[in-house]
Design an enzyme around this catalytic site. Structure first.
Site, PDB file in Angstrom:
ATOM      1  N   THR A 127       0.857  -1.215  -0.010  1.00 51.04           N
ATOM      2  CA  THR A 127       0.041  -0.189  -0.107  1.00 51.04           C
ATOM      3  C   THR A 127       0.908   1.060   0.050  1.00 51.04           C
ATOM      4  OG1 THR A 127       0.218   0.092   2.407  1.00 51.04           O
ATOM      5  CG2 THR A 127      -1.680  -1.359   1.492  1.00 51.04           C
ATOM      6  N   LEU A 155       1.902  -8.262  11.201  1.00 51.18           N
ATOM      7  CA  LEU A 155       1.956  -6.641  11.310  1.00 51.18           C
ATOM      8  C   LEU A 155       1.320  -5.902  10.262  1.00 51.18           C
ATOM      9  CD1 LEU A 155       5.216  -7.592  11.623  1.00 51.18           C
ATOM     10  CD2 LEU A 155       5.299  -5.611  12.758  1.00 51.18           C
ATOM     11  N   ASP A 205      -1.095  -0.034  21.959  1.00 49.54           N
ATOM     12  CA  ASP A 205      -1.773   0.474  23.192  1.00 49.54           C
ATOM     13  C   ASP A 205      -2.961   1.025  23.042  1.00 49.54           C
ATOM     14  OD1 ASP A 205      -0.517   2.855  22.043  1.00 49.54           O
ATOM     15  OD2 ASP A 205       0.737   3.077  23.797  1.00 49.54           O
ATOM     16  N   TYR A 219      -9.281   3.533  14.116  1.00 40.84           N
ATOM     17  CA  TYR A 219      -7.896   2.777  13.966  1.00 40.84           C
ATOM     18  C   TYR A 219      -7.897   1.716  15.274  1.00 40.84           C
ATOM     19  CZ  TYR A 219      -3.077   1.425  15.027  1.00 40.84           C
ATOM     20  OH  TYR A 219      -1.824   0.778  15.456  1.00 40.84           O
ATOM     21  N   LYS A 230      -8.242  -2.340  15.567  1.00 41.20           N
ATOM     22  CA  LYS A 230      -7.191  -3.034  16.137  1.00 41.20           C
ATOM     23  C   LYS A 230      -7.772  -3.824  17.397  1.00 41.20           C
ATOM     24  CE  LYS A 230      -3.140  -3.260  15.220  1.00 41.20           C
ATOM     25  NZ  LYS A 230      -2.464  -4.190  14.221  1.00 41.20           N
ATOM     26  N   LYS A 259       3.379  10.224  10.145  1.00 40.58           N
ATOM     27  CA  LYS A 259       3.499  10.243  11.703  1.00 40.58           C
ATOM     28  C   LYS A 259       4.139  11.613  12.321  1.00 40.58           C
ATOM     29  CE  LYS A 259       1.234   6.183  11.137  1.00 40.58           C
ATOM     30  NZ  LYS A 259       1.869   5.059  10.629  1.00 40.58           N
ATOM     31  N   ARG A 311       2.482  10.935  24.779  1.00 40.04           N
ATOM     32  CA  ARG A 311       2.917   9.557  24.269  1.00 40.04           C
ATOM     33  C   ARG A 311       4.014   8.860  24.829  1.00 40.04           C
ATOM     34  NH1 ARG A 311      -1.584  10.334  23.008  1.00 40.04           N
ATOM     35  NH2 ARG A 311      -2.664  10.528  20.917  1.00 40.04           N
ATOM     36  N   ARG A 368      -7.083  16.938  16.534  1.00 42.88           N
ATOM     37  CA  ARG A 368      -7.384  15.700  16.311  1.00 42.88           C
ATOM     38  C   ARG A 368      -8.863  15.322  16.775  1.00 42.88           C
ATOM     39  NH1 ARG A 368      -3.452  10.482  16.796  1.00 42.88           N
ATOM     40  NH2 ARG A 368      -2.679  11.266  14.618  1.00 42.88           N
ATOM     41  N   GLY A 385     -11.568  13.388  18.605  1.00 44.26           N
ATOM     42  CA  GLY A 385     -11.358  12.195  19.402  1.00 44.26           C
ATOM     43  C   GLY A 385     -10.073  12.130  20.054  1.00 44.26           C
TER      44      GLY A 385
HETATM   45  P1  NAD Z   1       2.996   1.030   8.232  1.00 38.98           P
HETATM   46  O1  NAD Z   1       1.734   1.469   7.971  1.00 38.98           O
HETATM   47  O2  NAD Z   1       4.008   1.597   8.166  1.00 38.98           O
HETATM   48  O3  NAD Z   1       3.189  -0.599   7.568  1.00 38.98           O
HETATM   49  C1  NAD Z   1       1.998  -1.352   7.407  1.00 38.98           C
HETATM   50  C2  NAD Z   1       2.354  -2.246   6.184  1.00 38.98           C
HETATM   51  O4  NAD Z   1       1.178  -3.177   6.181  1.00 38.98           O
HETATM   52  C3  NAD Z   1       2.679  -1.737   4.827  1.00 38.98           C
HETATM   53  O5  NAD Z   1       3.780  -2.256   4.334  1.00 38.98           O
HETATM   54  C4  NAD Z   1       1.561  -1.941   3.983  1.00 38.98           C
HETATM   55  O6  NAD Z   1       1.820  -2.174   2.733  1.00 38.98           O
HETATM   56  C5  NAD Z   1       1.035  -3.060   4.749  1.00 38.98           C
HETATM   57  N1  NAD Z   1      -0.466  -3.601   4.468  1.00 38.98           N
HETATM   58  C6  NAD Z   1      -1.367  -2.631   4.948  1.00 38.98           C
HETATM   59  N2  NAD Z   1      -2.531  -3.480   4.491  1.00 38.98           N
HETATM   60  C7  NAD Z   1      -2.211  -4.447   3.809  1.00 38.98           C
HETATM   61  C8  NAD Z   1      -3.282  -5.486   3.294  1.00 38.98           C
HETATM   62  N3  NAD Z   1      -4.543  -5.556   3.214  1.00 38.98           N
HETATM   63  N4  NAD Z   1      -2.421  -6.593   3.115  1.00 38.98           N
HETATM   64  C9  NAD Z   1      -1.114  -6.680   3.053  1.00 38.98           C
HETATM   65  N5  NAD Z   1      -0.378  -5.784   3.482  1.00 38.98           N
HETATM   66  C10 NAD Z   1      -0.753  -4.944   4.000  1.00 38.98           C
HETATM   67  O7  NAD Z   1       2.909   0.328   9.826  1.00 38.98           O
HETATM   68  P2  NAD Z   1       3.584   0.086  11.149  1.00 38.98           P
HETATM   69  O8  NAD Z   1       3.703   1.305  11.803  1.00 38.98           O
HETATM   70  O9  NAD Z   1       4.866  -0.508  10.935  1.00 38.98           O
HETATM   71  O10 NAD Z   1       2.731  -0.844  12.124  1.00 38.98           O
HETATM   72  C11 NAD Z   1       2.849  -2.115  12.019  1.00 38.98           C
HETATM   73  C12 NAD Z   1       1.979  -2.844  12.821  1.00 38.98           C
HETATM   74  O11 NAD Z   1       2.427  -2.449  14.150  1.00 38.98           O
HETATM   75  C13 NAD Z   1       0.585  -2.573  12.704  1.00 38.98           C
HETATM   76  O12 NAD Z   1      -0.210  -3.741  12.823  1.00 38.98           O
HETATM   77  C14 NAD Z   1       0.101  -1.627  13.686  1.00 38.98           C
HETATM   78  O13 NAD Z   1      -1.052  -1.517  14.234  1.00 38.98           O
HETATM   79  C15 NAD Z   1       1.345  -1.877  14.748  1.00 38.98           C
HETATM   80  N6  NAD Z   1       1.751  -0.950  15.908  1.00 38.98           N
HETATM   81  C16 NAD Z   1       2.423   0.174  15.315  1.00 38.98           C
HETATM   82  C17 NAD Z   1       2.779   0.978  16.098  1.00 38.98           C
HETATM   83  C18 NAD Z   1       3.413   2.297  15.515  1.00 38.98           C
HETATM   84  O14 NAD Z   1       3.954   3.163  16.436  1.00 38.98           O
HETATM   85  N7  NAD Z   1       3.726   2.450  14.385  1.00 38.98           N
HETATM   86  C19 NAD Z   1       2.737   1.041  17.705  1.00 38.98           C
HETATM   87  C20 NAD Z   1       2.176  -0.188  17.897  1.00 38.98           C
HETATM   88  C21 NAD Z   1       1.803  -1.215  17.236  1.00 38.98           C
HETATM   89  O1  DAU Z   2       0.614   3.957  20.236  1.00 34.96           O
HETATM   90  C1  DAU Z   2       0.739   3.373  19.285  1.00 34.96           C
HETATM   91  C2  DAU Z   2       0.200   4.057  18.103  1.00 34.96           C
HETATM   92  O2  DAU Z   2       1.105   5.221  17.791  1.00 34.96           O
HETATM   93  C3  DAU Z   2       0.225   3.088  16.764  1.00 34.96           C
HETATM   94  O3  DAU Z   2      -0.692   2.040  17.070  1.00 34.96           O
HETATM   95  C4  DAU Z   2      -0.227   3.808  15.587  1.00 34.96           C
HETATM   96  O4  DAU Z   2       0.014   2.963  14.633  1.00 34.96           O
HETATM   97  C5  DAU Z   2       0.805   5.036  15.455  1.00 34.96           C
HETATM   98  O5  DAU Z   2       0.408   5.762  14.302  1.00 34.96           O
HETATM   99  C6  DAU Z   2       0.901   5.985  16.559  1.00 34.96           C
HETATM  100  O6  DAU Z   2      -0.493   6.555  16.643  1.00 34.96           O
HETATM  101  P1  DAU Z   2      -0.622   8.150  17.149  1.00 34.96           P
HETATM  102  O7  DAU Z   2      -1.729   8.759  16.764  1.00 34.96           O
HETATM  103  O8  DAU Z   2      -0.136   8.363  18.507  1.00 34.96           O
HETATM  104  O9  DAU Z   2       0.787   8.578  16.153  1.00 34.96           O
HETATM  105  P2  DAU Z   2       1.106  10.102  15.284  1.00 34.96           P
HETATM  106  O10 DAU Z   2       2.404   9.986  15.113  1.00 34.96           O
HETATM  107  O11 DAU Z   2      -0.074   9.929  14.382  1.00 34.96           O
HETATM  108  O12 DAU Z   2       0.730  11.063  16.631  1.00 34.96           O
HETATM  109  C7  DAU Z   2       1.571  11.314  17.547  1.00 34.96           C
HETATM  110  C8  DAU Z   2       1.017  12.447  18.391  1.00 34.96           C
HETATM  111  O13 DAU Z   2       1.162  13.625  17.859  1.00 34.96           O
HETATM  112  C9  DAU Z   2      -0.611  12.634  18.444  1.00 34.96           C
HETATM  113  O14 DAU Z   2      -0.845  12.946  19.919  1.00 34.96           O
HETATM  114  C10 DAU Z   2      -1.137  13.367  17.566  1.00 34.96           C
HETATM  115  C11 DAU Z   2       0.077  14.365  17.276  1.00 34.96           C
HETATM  116  N1  DAU Z   2       0.353  14.899  15.905  1.00 34.96           N
HETATM  117  C12 DAU Z   2       0.362  14.079  15.109  1.00 34.96           C
HETATM  118  C13 DAU Z   2       0.453  14.602  13.739  1.00 34.96           C
HETATM  119  C14 DAU Z   2       0.661  13.776  12.478  1.00 34.96           C
HETATM  120  C15 DAU Z   2       0.201  16.330  15.919  1.00 34.96           C
HETATM  121  O15 DAU Z   2       0.308  17.116  16.940  1.00 34.96           O
HETATM  122  N2  DAU Z   2       0.499  16.628  14.624  1.00 34.96           N
HETATM  123  C16 DAU Z   2       0.525  16.166  13.544  1.00 34.96           C
HETATM  124  O16 DAU Z   2       0.882  16.609  12.609  1.00 34.96           O
END
Ligand code: NAD
Ligand code: DAU
Length: 351
Positions: A38, A83, A133, A157, A161, A196, A221, A288, A290
């Site tokens: 994706t 993942l 979390d 989201y 999950k 992010k 966070r 954002r 909620g």
């Molecule tokens: P990401 O968005 O960077 O990567 C997601 C990957 O999944 C991509 O490579 C995408 O191509 C693939 N994908 C999405 N939909 C798909 C589908 N329908 N079929 C096959 N592949 C698909 O995500 P990330 O940040 O690396 O997160 C990975 C996992 O860890 C997720 O399950 C997320 O919920 C979890 N997680 C993320 C964080 C974080 O901070 N990023 C924290 C805790 C848990």
């Molecule tokens: O807690 C784990 C989660 O952390 C994962 O499950 C998610 O996949 C991951 O995306 C992340 O979620 P958050 O919503 O916490 O991450 P994000 O980087 O989008 O935002 C972090 C914080 O910063 C959140 O409080 C929203 C704020 N934010 C985010 C963006 C993108 C801003 O203030 N400005 C921004 O432009």
């Protein structure tokens, strides 16, 4: 081969670090990366492992029943580390259905495929579901999420999950599927898509663009370096107790505004800018919908039962991350050249 492991979402941010760790640490394993590529999937993340003989890539969508069945038949995995997911909260607010499809339906499709392939004889098999979390909801000023905290997801989201976590546990209790789940806090590090907070801010600071802070920047966070998450995943996959859940966190809480101030300081140093220059880019924008106030994880169980601990202090991790983004201009430019501009203007113009 000693074992075949199917890793879903291995071309994404965290998945690519898990694939790299597994391919390099276990030359006797076959690592199969299944990813739909994706907008968030990027094979450039895996350039250094793609030619290794114990690695294979399959482009497929986890919601595609026939494709997933075929992968199970062809590779006969002993373990799944799942993942693949839609991962960005803001996108879930504008397009919730995509999250239900991939995160809920896709997970159920994989559970069904594992059950069909493994049958009743599941010795040595394991379905490991990677979660967040955010399923626990939002905390006030004190307290931590533990494995016993009741689920209270509040965004599309996190609800998707949470739903997938429930499905995984249901397949364990109903069909005896050997599963393990972990719920992790916010990851940061190389290869994170610049939607992010941290990579978005790094990119904007680099180009002297406004850094958008939602609301008052007071949301909290808990940040963990992605390689420490990958190490925890390796440990839980191999040593976790069947049916159990493990929380993973960095014990590293920051309000968004303090985090961005710290990042500005590191960027000023790295770019040779005057102290305080990047902070001038901070711009408060509409909150954002909620927006969860605070996440904080108690990783006590993982630390005491499996001996995990984060290896990096945040100071070091954030410097490493900035350094990676500044050195990997081509990676960033390739990512930004796709649909990113459309996404960015939808999210941030008129905010
Ligand atoms: P990401 O968005 O960077 O990567 C997601 C990957 O999944 C991509 O490579 C995408 O191509 C693939 N994908 C999405 N939909 C798909 C589908 N329908 N079929 C096959 N592949 C698909 O995500 P990330 O940040 O690396 O997160 C990975 C996992 O860890 C997720 O399950 C997320 O919920 C979890 N997680 C993320 C964080 C974080 O901070 N990023 C924290 C805790 C848990
Ligand atoms: O807690 C784990 C989660 O952390 C994962 O499950 C998610 O996949 C991951 O995306 C992340 O979620 P958050 O919503 O916490 O991450 P994000 O980087 O989008 O935002 C972090 C914080 O910063 C959140 O409080 C929203 C704020 N934010 C985010 C963006 C993108 C801003 O203030 N400005 C921004 O432009």
């Amino acid at each position: 081969m000693e074992k075949t492991i199917l890793i879903t979402g291995g071309a994404g941010f965290i998945g690519s670090h898990v694939v790299r760790l597994m391919v390099n640490k276990y030359p006797g394993y076959k690592i199969v990366n299944l990813d739909a590529l994706t907008y968030a999937g990027n094979l450039e993340n895996l350039k250094d492992v793609e030619s290794k003989s114990n690695y294979a890539f399959v482009k497929a969508d986890i919601t595609n029943e026939a494709a997933v069945k075929e992968v199970f038949e062809q590779y006969q995995p002993d373990g799944v580390i799942h993942l693949a997911a839609e991962s960005h909260v803001d996108r879930s607010i504008s397009d919730p259905l995509a999250f239900i499809r991939s995160n809920v339906m896709g997970t159920v499709n994989l559970l069904n495929a594992a059950r069909a392939a493994w049958g009743d004889y599941t010795e040595g098999k394991r379905f490991y579901h990677i979660s967040t979390d955010e399923v626990y909801g939002s905390l006030g000023a004190t307290g931590f999420f533990t494995e016993e905290t009741a689920y209270d997801p509040r965004s599309p989201y996190s609800a998707s999950k949470a739903s997938s976590d429930h499905m995984v546990r249901a397949w364990h209790h109903t069909y005896n599927l050997p599963v393990v789940i972990s719920n992790c806090s916010n990851n940061y590090g190389p290869n994170q898509f610049p939607e992010k907070l941290i990579p978005l801010a790094i990119n904007n600071i680099k180009h002297k663009k406004a850094i958008p802070i939602y609301g008052k920047g007071e949301n909290v966070r808990d940040w963990l370096f992605v390689e420490d998450h990958a190490a925890a995943i390796d440990l839980i996959f191999h040593k976790g107790v069947n049916g159990d859940t493990y929380n993973i966190g960095g014990n590293n809480e920051w309000t968004n505004i303090d985090l961005i101030r710290k990042l500005c300081e590191v960027m000023d140093n790295a770019l040779g800018r005057e102290k305080g220059e990047s902070e001038k880019l901070i711009t408060y924008v509409k909150d954002r919908a909620g927006h969860d106030k605070r996440y904080a994880i108690d990783s006590g169980k993982l630390m005491s039962e499996l001996g995990w601990k984060p290896s990096l202090q945040f100071e070091e991790g954030i410097e490493k991350t900035v350094d990676w983004y500044l050195k990997n201009e081509e990676w960033l430019n390739n990512v930004l050249s796709g649909d990113y501009a459309n996404y960015y203007s939808q999210q941030y113009d008129n905010r």
